[in-house]
Design a protein around this motif. Structure first.
Motif, PDB file in Angstrom:
ATOM      1  N   LEU A  49      21.178 -12.831 -95.066  1.00  0.00           N
ATOM      2  CA  LEU A  49      20.359 -13.978 -95.480  1.00  0.00           C
ATOM      3  C   LEU A  49      20.621 -14.334 -96.935  1.00  0.00           C
ATOM      4  N   LEU A  50      20.752 -13.304 -97.779  1.00  0.00           N
ATOM      5  CA  LEU A  50      21.049 -13.554 -99.188  1.00  0.00           C
ATOM      6  C   LEU A  50      22.394 -14.257 -99.341  1.00  0.00           C
ATOM      7  N   LEU A  51      23.393 -13.792 -98.582  1.00  0.00           N
ATOM      8  CA  LEU A  51      24.710 -14.445 -98.626  1.00  0.00           C
ATOM      9  C   LEU A  51      24.632 -15.883 -98.109  1.00  0.00           C
ATOM     10  N   ALA A  52      23.850 -16.088 -97.065  1.00  0.00           N
ATOM     11  CA  ALA A  52      23.696 -17.443 -96.517  1.00  0.00           C
ATOM     12  C   ALA A  52      22.973 -18.357 -97.502  1.00  0.00           C
ATOM     13  N   LEU A  53      21.997 -17.800 -98.211  1.00  0.00           N
ATOM     14  CA  LEU A  53      21.302 -18.604 -99.222  1.00  0.00           C
ATOM     15  C   LEU A  53      22.232 -18.912-100.400  1.00  0.00           C
ATOM     16  N   GLY A  54      23.018 -17.922-100.799  1.00  0.00           N
ATOM     17  CA  GLY A  54      23.944 -18.126-101.920  1.00  0.00           C
ATOM     18  C   GLY A  54      25.030 -19.128-101.598  1.00  0.00           C
ATOM     19  N   SER A  55      25.488 -19.127-100.347  1.00  0.00           N
ATOM     20  CA  SER A  55      26.536 -20.070 -99.961  1.00  0.00           C
ATOM     21  C   SER A  55      25.963 -21.389 -99.455  1.00  0.00           C
ATOM     22  N   ARG A  56      24.654 -21.515 -99.496  1.00  0.00           N
ATOM     23  CA  ARG A  56      23.931 -22.739 -99.104  1.00  0.00           C
ATOM     24  C   ARG A  56      24.092 -23.089 -97.619  1.00  0.00           C
ATOM     25  N   VAL A  57      24.386 -22.092 -96.815  1.00  0.00           N
ATOM     26  CA  VAL A  57      24.356 -22.296 -95.370  1.00  0.00           C
ATOM     27  C   VAL A  57      22.906 -22.433 -94.926  1.00  0.00           C
ATOM     28  N   VAL A  58      22.041 -21.633 -95.535  1.00  0.00           N
ATOM     29  CA  VAL A  58      20.593 -21.710 -95.311  1.00  0.00           C
ATOM     30  C   VAL A  58      19.969 -22.214 -96.601  1.00  0.00           C
ATOM     31  N   ARG A  59      19.116 -23.174 -96.497  1.00  0.00           N
ATOM     32  CA  ARG A  59      18.437 -23.740 -97.676  1.00  0.00           C
ATOM     33  C   ARG A  59      17.118 -23.012 -97.910  1.00  0.00           C
ATOM     34  N   LEU A  60      16.789 -22.850 -99.174  1.00  0.00           N
ATOM     35  CA  LEU A  60      15.581 -22.108 -99.526  1.00  0.00           C
ATOM     36  C   LEU A  60      14.334 -22.775 -98.974  1.00  0.00           C
ATOM     37  N   HIS A  61      14.297 -24.081 -98.980  1.00  0.00           N
ATOM     38  CA  HIS A  61      13.083 -24.767 -98.517  1.00  0.00           C
ATOM     39  C   HIS A  61      12.876 -24.613 -97.011  1.00  0.00           C
ATOM     40  N   TRP A  62      13.899 -24.132 -96.282  1.00  0.00           N
ATOM     41  CA  TRP A  62      13.724 -23.896 -94.855  1.00  0.00           C
ATOM     42  C   TRP A  62      12.842 -22.667 -94.623  1.00  0.00           C
ATOM     43  N   ILE A  63      13.017 -21.651 -95.476  1.00  0.00           N
ATOM     44  CA  ILE A  63      12.301 -20.386 -95.244  1.00  0.00           C
ATOM     45  C   ILE A  63      11.167 -20.148 -96.232  1.00  0.00           C
ATOM     46  N   GLU A  64      11.053 -20.973 -97.245  1.00  0.00           N
ATOM     47  CA  GLU A  64      10.075 -20.738 -98.296  1.00  0.00           C
ATOM     48  C   GLU A  64       8.623 -20.707 -97.787  1.00  0.00           C
ATOM     49  N   PRO A  65       8.190 -21.638 -96.925  1.00  0.00           N
ATOM     50  CA  PRO A  65       6.790 -21.557 -96.468  1.00  0.00           C
ATOM     51  C   PRO A  65       6.501 -20.271 -95.697  1.00  0.00           C
TER      52      PRO A  65
END
Length: 123
Positions: A49-65
């Motif tokens: 997940l950290l790698l996906a967040l760093g590479s912007r495959v997953v956006r922070l606002h998707w999982i933040e709530p």
């Protein structure tokens, strides 16, 4: 994509975020079972997940709530582990002797290793 997720109701955003978090945990668990590595799958999932967040495959606002909701009840999630530890406090007296033996063995082993290393460095 931000405007699309912002238009969703907050409960739906939390459920979608939980889905992403659980999906990465399941991915890590499946990967560890497939590779037979002695690592916890949830930790591997967090690294993925950290790698996906760093590479912007997953956006922070998707999982933040969902992540904020989980952090809000984090203390509650430790209650089962704390209750389990309290149930075994009575066994501490029985384990005290074994713990003392283990600590003495550790100190003795470390002392001998240090003494030997010192002698080898001098020679």
């Amino acid at each position: 994509m931000t405007s699309q997720t912002a238009a969703l109701p907050p409960a739906v955003r939390v459920v979608l975020g939980l889905g992403v978090l659980v999906g990465f945990a399941a991915l890590g668990e499946g990967l560890m079972r497939l590779l037979h590595w002695p690592l916890p799958g949830s930790v591997v999932g967090m690294v993925l997940l950290l790698l996906a967040l760093g590479s912007r495959v997953v956006r922070l606002h998707w999982i933040e709530p969902a992540a904020d909701g989980l952090l809000g009840i984090l203390g509650l999630l430790f209650v089962p582990a704390t209750v389990g530890a309290i149930q075994f406090l009575g066994a501490g007296a029985e384990w005290g002797l074994w713990l003392l033996v283990m600590v003495a063995g550790l100190l003795l082993g470390a002392g001998v290793a240090g003494w030997l290393a010192g002698r080898l460095v001098r020679d």
